[in-house]
Each structure stands twice: as structure tokens, then as C-alpha cells.
Enzyme design. Structure first.
Site: not given
Ligand SMILES: NC(=O)c1ccc[n+]([C@@H]2O[C@H](COP(=O)([O-])OP(=O)(O)OC[C@H]3O[C@@H](n4cnc5c(N)ncnc54)[C@H](O)[C@@H]3O)[C@@H](O)[C@H]2O)c1
Length: 417
Positions: A103-105
Site C-alpha cells: 500500500a502507499k499513502g
């Protein structure tokens, strides 16, 4: 055509799949992130005005476990970049075989322009807005560009307040006082050193005489330089954003580190031992045996790859080598240990942090470092095995190892419903 980070990572996957004979139907779903969330984050500024910032969280794959990936604050970040970084996290977690997806934000903001209070309000509101999709069993953020343990503490506190009880396992990279792991800060640099020693051993280049250059003296480069120096290696060049130093006989890393530990000190002003001074990018083509880029992305490009003198590059930074440069290095016979293997020590110890949090345990530093070493050694052998088996570079080998694990998990679980 305009560069698109997500299109680029799809090409990397296709290339690795083709080389390993993985049918497209087995990895096709990995071309589509499972979930993309875009949020608008209103923040009350210190002067009473209200600014609205754009935030993102992308979950690429959860087939192998909860999604894992950092959160970056940057004024130019966009959804395509976050999607590409999320996919890279799926590959990285699979290479080191930890039970996570990727994931990444991000928040589109220049944090340097915000006061601490504004930054805190931004962070708390962002977490409140992505709260429905994160959690210790579904998606666990961590620090990335311009975010740090302090910001992780605000994130953990916000999530915990809204849940009504302390949930340390919701983010990693926290301060040790609230459930952070011993050894997390040094983990990426330590992993880089483990991998560097492995590639030297594999290429029969053991011996403290090898000349090493390290671009970047921050968390990753500084830790790697310190550890290699304490093991007796000859570090002939180090660099930061102000410039690079070179001494054929080896630099005094302990003295350089002490100098850099003082706020506002940069390498361009360091003169002890009369090192040769170079520009920040000259270190890439300096005369040495191993180059460890540990600063920022896109440092080895088609404009300098041909002039590179080293035989080994260990990618401590994320994406330091452009696709075109990679092809040039391949042709020159330079061995490149790819970022998704070389710098995975950070996510490995983040995994240990989460394991400690969900079991309410606290490991000794010796346990952390021993488990880190075991995982990195195994991953190195897996990547080497794949690159030998398919006759490909270590980068393609790493992507093959990852794709095989990801596609196997998807296949075994099947498609719901
Ligand atoms: N910190 C981690 O746990 C971690 C984990 C995986 C990957 N990485 C990657 O490692 C790299 C370094 O991260 P970090 O945490 O050490 O960052 P950092 O901010 O602590 O240090 C960055 C270093 O790079 C130098 N630098 C910046 N721009 C430069 C330029 N143009 N030329 C030469 N030097 C330059 C800075 O002066 C500094 O010494 C990044 O690519 C990051 O994505 C970090």
C-alpha cells in the site's frame, strides 16, 4: 510520451513475467490496485483561514496479508505515483517473504510551509478520513518522505482515540515509548550492509580493500557508512546534497558522522584529512568498486551510466536507477542489486514492530537484528537463485521471485465470490 510511474511498474512486471513464463492470467489482477481512496482534508490554519489538501491511500494487493506501506507528504505527489509506490511495496514485501501486501499513502502538501500545529491537524484529519480502510489487520501505514516517528505517533493516537482504546499496531515507525521497535531506525542501513557483504562474497570480492562510495548520509546512507566503516571497509567517497568527498585511502567516517550530527553542517564544508571535494553527482562516476546510492531517486541515468566505473551497485535508495540507465549498466556487466531487495530491511523491521504490537511483546535489539539478518540472507539467496535460473539480472530476478509469490497467493485464494 510523458513518464508515468504506474505504467513503468506495469512494464517491469510484464518483463519479469515473460522471462519466467508466468501466464498473464496468473498475474493480470496485479495490474489493478485493489482499492484507491482520495480524500479532501480541510485544515484550519493558524491565521483562522481554511485550506483543503488532497490525500490518497492506495491498497495494491492484500492476497498475502494486510497491506503495508508508508505515507509521504510532498507538494507534487499524485495518484499515479502513489499507485506505483503501492505496487512496489507488494513486490518488496513478497521478495523478503513477509506476510504483507502493498500500500502507499500521501498528502499533497509542502510540510515545510506548515507550523507544527497545522501539521498535527492535517495528520489527524487525514487519518480520520482514511480510518475506514486502515487498521492492524487490514492496512498498516509507516513513515516515508517528509514523515517521521513524531507524525506516526499522532496517527496512532488519532486512530486509538477514535476506536476508544490504544491500537499501537495500526502504524509502524513509531517512537519506542509507544510501541516502536528497537532497531527500526537503523534497519534499512543495516539491511543494505548485509546485502553488500553478500554480493561481495558471491562475487569473490571479499576483503576490506574494496573501495566503497555512498551517496546520501541520512538515515540509510549514514547508518550503512557507519556500519561498514566499523567493520573495517574502506569508504573512499560519501556525498550529500551539498557535495561529495573523496579520499583514495579511505575517509574517517566516524569524524564525518560527528561533524554531520551538528545541525546545519554539510559535507561541502568538511575538510579534515584534506579530502578532494566534488559536486553531489560526481560521486556516481567516481573511481571505486562499489556504489551505494542512498539519497534520492533517478541519480543514475542515461547521461552518466556509461561513465560509471564500479562493477557493483547496491540500490539503498528507492528508484535511483532510470530504466534506460539500467539497460546500459546491464550491457556493461555492472551487477545491480535492486532496491526492492537491498533496502527492504526497513519494512522487515516494521513487520517485527507490528508483530510485537499485536502480541504485546518487546524484543531485545539482538533478536531484532538476528531475525533481520536471517530474512535478508534468505531473500538474497532467493533472488540470486531466480536470476541464475532464468539467466536475468538481479532486478528481474527479484521481480520474478515477487511475482511468483503474489500470483501463487492470488491463484490459491481464487476469485471471490
Ligand atoms: N529510511 C528508510 O527506512 C528507508 C527505507 C527504504 C528506502 N529508503 C530510501 O532511501 C533513500 C534515503 O532515505 P533516508 O531515509 O536516508 O533519507 P534522509 O532524508 O535521511 O537522507 C537523505 C540523504 O540524501 C542526501 N541528498 C538529498 N538530495 C541529494 C542530491 N541531490 N544529491 C546527493 N545527495 C542528496 C541528503 O543530503 C541526505 O544526506 C530514499 O530514496 C528513501 O526512499 C529509506
Amino acid at each position: 510520451m510523458q513518464y508515468n510511474a504506474y505504467e513503468n511498474i506495469l512494464c517491469v512486471m510484464d518483463n519479469a513475467a515473460k522471462k519466467a513464463g508466468i501466464p498473464e492470467k496468473d498475474y493480470m489482477l496485479l495490474k489493478y490496485p485493489e482499492r484507491e481512496l482520495k480524500v479532501s482534508i480541510p485544515v484550519e490554519m493558524d491565521d483562522g483561514s481554511v485550506c483543503v489538501f488532497e490525500g490518497y491511500r492506495v491498497q495494491h494487493s492484500s492476497s498475502r496479508g494486510p497491506c503495508k506501506g508508508g505515507i509521504r507528504y510532498h507538494p507534487h505527489v499524485d495518484m499515479d505515483e502513489v499507485k506505483a509506490l503501492a505496487a512496489a511495496m507488494s513486490l518488496k514485501c513478497a521478495v523478503v517473504n513477509i506476510p504483507y501486501g502493498g500500500a502507499k499513502g500521501a498528502v499533497r502538501v509542502d510540510p515545510g510551509r506548515l507550523s507544527q500545529d497545522e501539521l498535527k491537524r492535517l495528520t489527524r484529519r487525514y487519518i480520520a478520513m482514511i480510518l475506514p480502510i486502515i487498521g492492524p489487520e487490514r492496512d498498516i501505514p509507516a513513515p516515508d518522505l517528509n514523515t517521521n516517528p513524531n507524525i506516526m505517533a499522532w496517527m496512532m493516537d488519532t486512530y486509538s482515540m477514535l476506536k476508544g482504546f490504544a491500537v499501537p499496531g495500526v502504524v509502524t515507525g513509531k517512537p519506542v515509548e509507544i510501541g516502536g521497535s528497537l532497531g527500526r531506525r537503523e534497519a534499512t542501513g543495516r539491511g543494505v550492509v548485509i546485502i553488500t557483504e553478500q554480493i561481495l562474497r558471491h562475487l569473490n570480492r571479499c576483503g576490506r580493500g574494496v573501495r566503497i562510495a555512498i551517496q546520501g548520509m541520512g538515515n540509510v546512507g549514514g547508518t550503512a557508512a557507519g556500519l561498514l566503516y566499523s567493520k573495517g571497509y574502506r569508504i573512499v567517497s560519501v556525498g550529500d546534497e551539498s557535495g561529495s568527498l573523496y579520499n583514495e585511502n579511505g575517509l574517517d567516517i566516524a569524524s564525518i558522522q560527528e561533524y554531520l550530527s551538528k545541525r546545519g553542517n554539510f559535507l561541502s564544508d568538511y575538510n579534515q584529512g584534506n579530502p578532494k571535494h566534488m559536486t553531489p553527482d560526481e560521486i556516481i562516476t567516481c573511481d571505486c568498486d562499489i556504489l551505494i546510492p542512498a539519497a534520492i531517486e533517478n541519480q543514475i541515468t542515461e547521461s552518466n551510466a556509461e561513465r560509471i566505473k564500479v562493477g557493483i551497485i547496491v540500490e539503498a535508495a528507492n528508484g535511483p536507477t532510470s530504466v534506460k540507465a539500467d539497460a546500459i549498466l546491464d550491457k556493461k556487466g555492472v551487477v545491480v542489486v535492486p532496491d526492492i531487495l537491498a533496502n527492504a530491511g526497513g519494512v522487515v523491521v516494521s513487520y517485527f514492530e507490528w508483530v510485537q504490537n499485536i502480541q504485546s511483546l518487546m524484543w531485545d535489539i539482538e533478536d531484532v537484528n538476528l531475525h533481520l539478518e536471517n530474512i535478508m540472507l534468505k531473500a538474497f539467496q532467493d533472488v540470486l537463485g531466480a536470476s541464475g535460473e532464468y539467466g536475468v539480472s538481479m532486478r528481474t530476478g527479484a521481480n520474478i521471485v515477487a511475482l511468483k509469490r503474489l500470483s501463487a497467493a492470488k491463484k490459491i485464494r481464487g476469485i471471490f465470490p
